[in-house]
Design a protein around this motif. Structure first.
Motif, mmCIF file in Angstrom:
data_model
loop_
_atom_site.group_PDB
_atom_site.id
_atom_site.type_symbol
_atom_site.label_atom_id
_atom_site.label_comp_id
_atom_site.label_asym_id
_atom_site.label_seq_id
_atom_site.Cartn_x
_atom_site.Cartn_y
_atom_site.Cartn_z
ATOM 1 N N PRO A 144 0.821 -1.216 0.000
ATOM 2 C CA PRO A 144 0.000 0.000 0.000
ATOM 3 C C PRO A 144 0.852 1.262 0.000
ATOM 4 C CG PRO A 144 0.076 -0.931 2.199
ATOM 5 C CD PRO A 144 0.777 -1.917 1.299
ATOM 6 N N THR A 145 0.290 2.326 -0.496
ATOM 7 C CA THR A 145 0.961 3.622 -0.407
ATOM 8 C C THR A 145 0.869 4.125 1.028
ATOM 9 O OG1 THR A 145 -1.029 4.901 -0.863
ATOM 10 C CG2 THR A 145 0.258 4.141 -2.779
ATOM 11 N N VAL A 146 1.688 5.114 1.373
ATOM 12 C CA VAL A 146 1.609 5.671 2.723
ATOM 13 C C VAL A 146 0.313 6.460 2.897
ATOM 14 C CG1 VAL A 146 4.104 5.706 3.051
ATOM 15 C CG2 VAL A 146 2.974 7.724 2.097
ATOM 16 N N ALA A 189 15.908 10.561 3.082
ATOM 17 C CA ALA A 189 15.299 9.714 2.042
ATOM 18 C C ALA A 189 13.926 10.231 1.641
ATOM 19 C CB ALA A 189 15.197 8.275 2.547
ATOM 20 N N VAL A 190 13.088 10.509 2.629
ATOM 21 C CA VAL A 190 11.725 10.967 2.350
ATOM 22 C C VAL A 190 11.749 12.372 1.749
ATOM 23 C CG1 VAL A 190 9.480 11.503 3.360
ATOM 24 C CG2 VAL A 190 10.761 9.494 4.152
ATOM 25 N N GLU A 191 12.541 13.241 2.354
ATOM 26 C CA GLU A 191 12.605 14.631 1.889
ATOM 27 C C GLU A 191 13.115 14.723 0.454
ATOM 28 O OE1 GLU A 191 15.719 18.118 2.898
ATOM 29 O OE2 GLU A 191 14.518 17.459 4.602
ATOM 30 N N ILE A 193 13.182 -0.266 14.151
ATOM 31 C CA ILE A 193 13.483 1.148 14.392
ATOM 32 C C ILE A 193 13.345 1.957 13.105
ATOM 33 C CG2 ILE A 193 15.981 0.782 14.087
ATOM 34 C CD1 ILE A 193 16.465 3.071 16.035
ATOM 35 N N ASP A 194 13.786 1.381 11.981
ATOM 36 C CA ASP A 194 13.669 2.091 10.706
ATOM 37 C C ASP A 194 12.214 2.198 10.270
ATOM 38 O OD1 ASP A 194 16.413 2.706 10.166
ATOM 39 O OD2 ASP A 194 16.731 0.579 9.746
ATOM 40 N N TYR A 203 10.551 5.866 9.448
ATOM 41 C CA TYR A 203 9.934 6.207 8.161
ATOM 42 C C TYR A 203 8.466 6.554 8.333
ATOM 43 C CZ TYR A 203 13.884 5.351 5.085
ATOM 44 O OH TYR A 203 15.096 5.451 4.433
ATOM 45 N N LYS A 204 7.765 5.825 9.189
ATOM 46 C CA LYS A 204 6.367 6.158 9.454
ATOM 47 C C LYS A 204 6.260 7.574 10.013
ATOM 48 C CE LYS A 204 4.011 2.976 11.684
ATOM 49 N NZ LYS A 204 3.732 1.844 12.606
ATOM 50 N N LYS A 205 7.184 7.911 10.895
ATOM 51 C CA LYS A 205 7.195 9.253 11.485
ATOM 52 C C LYS A 205 7.358 10.316 10.409
ATOM 53 C CE LYS A 205 10.358 12.171 14.164
ATOM 54 N NZ LYS A 205 11.613 12.174 14.954
#
Length: 286
Positions: free
Chosen positions: A82-84, A243-245, A270-271, A275-277
């Protein structure tokens, strides 16, 4: 199932004998009779083997064996991830084009997976090492090291015999027996002491150049590993934010890039939480 297991066992014996015969140093290697010991021995012999040609018979059996191994592990398709936006109700820009998936990256049937390579860029030579480089080469087969070596030889001809792959570049290869179509190799920054702005920029370049590579080769889905956070000691939290930015910035600058999905592949809990955060934060730049 019993017949399938029998055939896999016969293939495993063939590969073990062939790799021992191929090696001068390990020709007389003693291996136990268990399937686990034989699998570890085959993987180890593949890991330490220098890039060079091998018989077509070996490649045929190896390819069938590794493809069956992939099926046994379980191939994960893009449609199953699924997408975030769907998974976490993220309201971030491009949340419908980003995903987080926890597990073994070699199971993903996507356009490309990203390998965190070293500067020699021909794989990890430590037998059964737990790094992503070793896992990807082991699942792909000996052809991947041979292709990487060919690429590096061409670059040494051009740039000199001492050439090593710079940090932050992206190199595309075939994936061979992996369920994905391509592997994109990038050399992440190594953090020896203090984390500097230059090291952060190096990691951003890894993500930018991989995404640019996808755009140039019309690869519509890519799975990133957590580049540099393991053996290269980049702090996990800052790496996840970068990574997200960087992915979000790339989409903003290249909305018609053709990349439909970027998957952040994590292995450690932890990762996953980091990433969820970051995918759920309202503003990454605050």
């Amino acid at each position: 199932m019993e017949q399938r297991n029998k055939l896999q066992s016969e293939r495993l014996d063939f590969l073990l004998d062939a790799l021992k015969e191929d090696s001068i140093q390990y020709k007389n290697l003693q291996v136990g009779n268990s399937e686990t010991e034989k699998r570890n021995a085959v993987r180890s012999l593949m890991n330490v083997r220098m890039p060079r040609s091998i018989s077509d018979d070996f490649l045929e059996v190896q390819d069938i064996f590794l493809q069956e191994e992939a099926k046994e592990k379980g191939i994960v398709t893009l449609a199953e991830i699924p997408t975030v936006k769907d998974a976490y109700e993220s309201q971030r820009s491009f949340a419908d084009r980003m995903s987080i998936w926890q597990g073994d990256i070699t199971r993903l049937q996507v356009g490309a997976i990203v390998n965190a390579a070293n500067s020699q860029m021909i794989g990890c030579f430590v037998p059964c090492h737990r790094c992503i480089d070793n896992a990807i080469h082991s699942a792909a087969g000996v052809q991947l090291r041979n292709e990487c070596n060919h690429i590096m030889n061409q670059r040494r001809i051009r740039f000199g015999r001492q050439y090593e792959e710079p940090t932050g570049t992206a190199t595309l290869t075939s994936a061979y027996n992996l369920p994905c179509k391509y592997v994109i190799h990038t050399v992440g920054p190594i953090v020896y002491g203090r984390l500097t702005e230059a090291l952060k920029e190096d990691l951003r370049n890894c993500y930018r150049n991989v995404l640019q590579c996808c755009m140039e080769h019309e690869i519509n889905s890519v799975a990133f590993c957590c580049i540099s956070t393991g053996e290269f000691h980049f702090p996990n939290d800052i790496a996840a934010q970068i990574a997200v930015e960087t992915t979000e910035q790339f989409f903003a600058q290249n909305e018609n890039c053709g990349i439909e999905r970027v998957i952040f592949n994590v292995f450690k809990d932890i990762d996953l939480e980091l990433y969820k955060k970051y995918v759920c934060m309202e503003n990454l730049y605050s």
